[in-house]
Design an enzyme around this catalytic site. Structure first.
Site, PDB file in Angstrom:
ATOM      1  N   PRO A   1       0.706  -1.408  -0.002  1.00 22.28           N
ATOM      2  CA  PRO A   1       0.055  -0.075   0.371  1.00 22.28           C
ATOM      3  C   PRO A   1       0.975   1.092   0.520  1.00 22.28           C
ATOM      4  CG  PRO A   1      -0.267  -1.172   1.841  1.00 22.28           C
ATOM      5  CD  PRO A   1       0.323  -2.032   0.927  1.00 22.28           C
ATOM      6  N   GLU A   2       0.559   2.293  -0.728  1.00 20.63           N
ATOM      7  CA  GLU A   2       1.492   3.641  -1.231  1.00 20.63           C
ATOM      8  C   GLU A   2       0.401   4.204  -0.784  1.00 20.63           C
ATOM      9  OE1 GLU A   2       3.077   4.228  -4.598  1.00 20.63           O
ATOM     10  OE2 GLU A   2       3.613   2.200  -5.325  1.00 20.63           O
TER      11      GLU A   2
END
Length: 273
Positions: free
Chosen positions: A2-3
DNA sequence: ATAGGCCTGACG
DNA sequence: CGTCAGGCCTAT
């Protein structure tokens, strides 16, 4: 992993569900994921705390608890959270379970175990250097073009600079490549070679790409799912990431992959100079 | 600036 | 079997 867009998606879902609930109890089955204080102290201090708000800083989720405590969670590469009705069996790689006051459980699952969690005094992030030295939020109103230019000093490769959380918060490998493509900047360019016009396009691209990705509820390359277990919707709209060999949608040239700053970097050799 | 380490799983 | 993966830290 996840960014920023994926963490923001999860944050919004948590913020809808959790405020007002208490964490009755917390169970940690992989203590090294708790990086501060000890897992034992962490659980003891969390028990009974009320969740007031869920926020995000870069790729960190921040659960603001009563008693001036901030519970932080970084999902690493493969971490995910889900809210379940009281369960007697948990998914494979469940490492942390928070029992909530409404009977549900918030569970943390992480196959590669690169994530981390910590319990900090509200506003004092000094025990976690990554969080304490985090650069500005790229979607904040005060993230200006001039501010960005000021963060991009030195001679580093632009690709490496975008991934450096001390310069700007929240950008990872997917969105670094997408941002550089939109800004028409080659990942191997050096910061000191960037023109004011490059910085201007970069500033626009950072905000546009991240906003669009949030609107698409993030990108699922392999593992990412949101709080409801749903995959993201933005992976189909990626222009270069993991598309080497495909035609550039702008110019038709073949997308190329090179190694920059130790990471795979996808770009169009014709559009990005 | 780069390499290696932390882990598991998917894929060739 | 080897290689690769959305992150980040440390050491060289």
């Amino acid at each position: 992993m996840p960014e920023l867009p994926e963490v923001e998606t999860i944050k919004r879902q948590l913020q809808r569900e959790l405020p007002g609930l208490r964490i009755k109890r917390c169970k940690v089955t992989l203590p090294r994921l708790v990086t501060y204080p000890s897992a034992r102290t962490y659980c003891r201090k969390i028990a009974g705390r009320r969740i007031e708000k869920v926020g995000r800083r870069g790729k960190y989720l921040i659960f603001e608890l009563d008693d001036e405590l901030d519970l932080i969670i970084h999902l690493g590469m493969t971490g995910s959270l889900s809210l379940v009705e009281s369960a007697e069996t948990y998914p494979r790689h469940t490492h942390i379970v928070f029992d909530l006051s409404d009977g549900r459980e918030l569970i943390y699952v992480d196959p590669r175990t690169f994530g981390e969690t910590a319990l900090l005094i509200h506003g004092d992030y000094s025990p976690r250097r990554g969080l304490a030295s985090m650069g500005p939020e790229p979607l904040a109103a005060d993230f200006t073009r001039e501010g960005l230019a000021a963060r991009l000093g030195g001679t580093a490769l632009i690709k490496a600079a975008l991934l450096d959380q001390r310069r700007i918060a929240g950008i990872g490998n997917i969105y670094a490549d997408e941002i550089l493509h939109r800004a028409r900047i080659n990942p191997c360019r050096r910061l000191n070679e960037l023109t004011p016009d490059d910085i201007k396009r970069l500033h626009h691209s950072i905000q546009e790409v991240l906003r669009e990705a949030i609107n698409g509820r993030g990108s699922t390359i392999s593992d990412y799912v949101d709080l409801e277990g749903e995959k993201g919707g933005f992976q189909n709209l990626l222009k270069v990431y993991r598309r080497s060999g495909e035609e550039c949608q702008t110019c038709g040239e073949s997308i190329r992959m090179v190694r920059v700053a130790g990471r795979s970097s996808h770009y169009c050799p014709s559009c990005q100079k």
